[in-house]
Design a protein around this motif. Sequence first.
Motif, PDB file in Angstrom:
ATOM      1  N   MET A  84     -32.413   4.325 -28.016  1.00 49.93           N
ATOM      2  CA  MET A  84     -32.841   5.582 -28.252  1.00 49.93           C
ATOM      3  C   MET A  84     -33.042   5.608 -29.918  1.00 49.93           C
ATOM      4  SD  MET A  84     -33.079   7.465 -25.925  1.00 49.93           S
ATOM      5  CE  MET A  84     -33.110   6.474 -24.433  1.00 49.93           C
ATOM      6  N   ARG A 109     -34.116  13.366 -23.544  1.00 48.47           N
ATOM      7  CA  ARG A 109     -33.887  12.454 -24.811  1.00 48.47           C
ATOM      8  C   ARG A 109     -34.837  11.490 -25.003  1.00 48.47           C
ATOM      9  NH1 ARG A 109     -28.614   8.533 -23.635  1.00 48.47           N
ATOM     10  NH2 ARG A 109     -30.186   7.638 -22.410  1.00 48.47           N
ATOM     11  N   ALA A 110     -35.249  11.005 -24.045  1.00 45.42           N
ATOM     12  CA  ALA A 110     -36.584  10.064 -24.265  1.00 45.42           C
ATOM     13  C   ALA A 110     -37.856  10.616 -25.051  1.00 45.42           C
ATOM     14  CB  ALA A 110     -37.044   9.332 -22.865  1.00 45.42           C
ATOM     15  N   THR A 157     -38.460   1.586 -30.398  1.00 46.35           N
ATOM     16  CA  THR A 157     -38.498   3.078 -30.158  1.00 46.35           C
ATOM     17  C   THR A 157     -39.126   3.896 -31.394  1.00 46.35           C
ATOM     18  OG1 THR A 157     -36.439   2.893 -29.145  1.00 46.35           O
ATOM     19  CG2 THR A 157     -36.887   5.081 -29.532  1.00 46.35           C
ATOM     20  N   ALA A 159     -29.288   1.800 -28.492  1.00 47.12           N
ATOM     21  CA  ALA A 159     -30.398   1.086 -29.156  1.00 47.12           C
ATOM     22  C   ALA A 159     -31.722   1.470 -28.661  1.00 47.12           C
ATOM     23  CB  ALA A 159     -30.228  -0.623 -28.783  1.00 47.12           C
ATOM     24  N   ASP A 182     -22.287   3.823 -24.937  1.00 49.66           N
ATOM     25  CA  ASP A 182     -23.218   2.992 -24.354  1.00 49.66           C
ATOM     26  C   ASP A 182     -24.335   2.347 -25.369  1.00 49.66           C
ATOM     27  OD1 ASP A 182     -25.350   1.809 -22.877  1.00 49.66           O
ATOM     28  OD2 ASP A 182     -25.053   3.418 -21.322  1.00 49.66           O
ATOM     29  N   LEU A 212     -34.807  -5.123 -25.129  1.00 53.78           N
ATOM     30  CA  LEU A 212     -33.525  -5.386 -24.801  1.00 53.78           C
ATOM     31  C   LEU A 212     -33.556  -6.923 -24.617  1.00 53.78           C
ATOM     32  CD1 LEU A 212     -32.537  -2.439 -22.671  1.00 53.78           C
ATOM     33  CD2 LEU A 212     -31.844  -2.724 -24.990  1.00 53.78           C
ATOM     34  N   ARG A 217     -37.729   5.280 -23.184  1.00 54.46           N
ATOM     35  CA  ARG A 217     -37.532   4.861 -21.780  1.00 54.46           C
ATOM     36  C   ARG A 217     -36.316   5.878 -21.346  1.00 54.46           C
ATOM     37  NH1 ARG A 217     -34.882  -0.695 -20.574  1.00 54.46           N
ATOM     38  NH2 ARG A 217     -34.733   0.105 -18.555  1.00 54.46           N
ATOM     39  N   PHE A 249     -33.515   5.062 -17.624  1.00 60.31           N
ATOM     40  CA  PHE A 249     -32.794   4.097 -17.090  1.00 60.31           C
ATOM     41  C   PHE A 249     -32.658   4.346 -15.666  1.00 60.31           C
ATOM     42  CE2 PHE A 249     -31.492   3.839 -21.413  1.00 60.31           C
ATOM     43  CZ  PHE A 249     -31.715   2.474 -21.655  1.00 60.31           C
ATOM     44  N   ARG A 289     -27.994   6.527 -17.981  1.00 61.16           N
ATOM     45  CA  ARG A 289     -27.114   6.198 -19.085  1.00 61.16           C
ATOM     46  C   ARG A 289     -27.265   7.033 -20.182  1.00 61.16           C
ATOM     47  NH1 ARG A 289     -27.472  -0.334 -19.206  1.00 61.16           N
ATOM     48  NH2 ARG A 289     -25.525  -0.117 -20.335  1.00 61.16           N
ATOM     49  N   PRO A 340     -34.928  -3.280 -30.365  1.00 59.59           N
ATOM     50  CA  PRO A 340     -35.224  -1.902 -29.433  1.00 59.59           C
ATOM     51  C   PRO A 340     -35.262  -0.812 -30.416  1.00 59.59           C
ATOM     52  CG  PRO A 340     -32.976  -3.096 -28.937  1.00 59.59           C
ATOM     53  CD  PRO A 340     -33.789  -3.848 -29.858  1.00 59.59           C
TER      54      PRO A 340
END
Lengths: 391, 277
Positions: free
Chosen positions: A245, B185-186, B96, A243, A238, B72, B102, B104, B108, B92
Amino acid sequence: MSKLAELRNARWAPWMPAIIAVVAVALFPLFRPPLDATMSDVIQALAYVVMALGLNIVVGFAGLLDLGYVAFYAFGALAAGWFASDHFSKVNGGEGVHIGVSDFVQTAFPQGIHVSFLLIVIGAILVTALAGAVIGLPTLRLRGDYIAIVTLAFGEIISRFAANGDSVIIKGYALSNGRESISPIDQLNLPLVGEFDSATNLRFYFWTALALVLVVLFVNFRVRDSRLGRAWIALREDEVAAASMGVPLVRTKLTAYAIGATFGGIAGAFLGVYNNSVNANQFQFGISIFLLSMVILGGLGSIWGVVIGATLLSFVNTFLIPDVLDKGSFNDLLSNVGLDFTFGEVKFGVFGFILVLMMVLRPQGLLPERRRTAELTQGVGGDEAIVETRA
Amino acid sequence: MSDESAVGTQQASSGSDAAAPSKLSVEGVSKIFGGLVAVDDVDFSIAPRSIVSIIGPNGAGKTTFFNMLTGLYKPSTGRIVFDGRDITGTRPDRITAFGVARTFQNIRLFSTMSAVENVMVGQHARMKGGMFSSILRTPGVRREEREVRERAREMLDYVGLRAAEFDQVSSNLSYGDQRRVEIARALASEPSLLLLDEPTAGMNPNESARLTEFMGKLRDERDLTILLIEHDMKVVMEVSQHITVLDHGEKIAEGLPQEIRENERVVEAYLGKSAGD
């Protein structure tokens, strides 16, 4: 009993089958005469393994379809052709340039540039890494099929340049000798081992090829299980999420192209020296497809799978297809049903057929990567894959 | 339990709104796709350590707005300033690295990676290991890998994933757990601003309530500023100190939850104009 359990739990235990296989392959030349056709075929197969492992980084890890991989083979081979022959005959006032080569080469080939194999490999690595990044650039804004088309064109451009290089004259030197070979190329000459001689003994070439495979395998495993390897897989899965992350898309993709390309360069330089000639006929589009078939047959992204796929297909290529030609029985079979061709002529048709069979019977490849198995059996990311190839 | 304390801090911080420099400020941002104006000249700012919601009917431009904040999409016009740094049109991955993370709307995750691996990717921007040091597996890389893996497990524990699920391929996890992994993860990228795109979508009221509580905890324990896109009004009203309403790409209202609840234009946007109008 407890000794056995200890062995089974040792850190290197999972590597046992691989170690045994490598030792077996390494001992193989000792059981063959020093000049042996089979050994020569296996050397060719090992070089294919190196290239397939490189292609696997681009296609298998990072998920970027590359149909022009033959270009990197060409770059590597041309590096050998340029810097280990008397191609540049008038260099240095006709006295040539000799770096790290044997006295024999110095006296027998006084003209041209003659550089030691290790330096050629390093040069090939640098050139192909750059070429990989260059081909990567235009594909950055593309997806799926479009990447395939751009890389396909790139492979064609390079092989056309090589084929018509005899009429591309720069400062009195042709780019290549086209379909005539640049030949002879200096024999491989390693420190400590000395100069090889492919006319009398192939064993050292065999072991060198095996060593190249091992180095490339080592790099593959290390890179896959690293920050970079995870970023490639994230990108494959993905792009948007990767991007977001913090994975830099451009750099990560270009690194995949560059590393993948260097393996092609290494194999190309080796084959150039081993074949003792560099000929544009070697750099055909079919090679790209042949390598891609190896990767798919073995299992996209699976390192051992690709090794097996590459070995099998080059076995089919060098043994099976010519063998059925020799025996004539299969060709009789073809002519008996009124077909006017031989298996050798439809070689790529045979590979295509193998691929179609694979897609029907075992789409994940012979030795699939753990992740791919999950994808195919549980339908994970299935629709996404379709989107990607259609996009 | 967090109910009253949330209200308490809400009043406290809304009082200091004007004085504090904003965490994120957006000035006149628009996004135009061909002829479609998805986001139209929106001004917006968030105070540090606050929880702010963006609401609006479907197609109001909320996710487009998020996509511009995270790089994005490039805004067609306007300026986005994060922590005093202009990030308009920045890549992006750089955004980060600056500290914006973020989740989704439609999860994702990297579907074939385990939960732990997903969170490890989240730490990409905080890692140093390069290609050559990875090939040589230098002591530094070795240590970093160990630490990153360890931190990933801590983070998953923090968001409430059971340890048995840590090494599961993420697509095998339940929906709620996938949402958790996405938040972990974020968080792994060590953000100071967290953007959550409909985090309670598909959750039952019970799970939503727990997530609401968790957001308060995130702000208090990790010093986070949280920006939320949310449809569940119960969650929005409970958690937000400030609400911005978008409709057809325009900001039609902003203010305290109570004010938004009573705003005529907002009610109109959601329920349509009254028949008599």
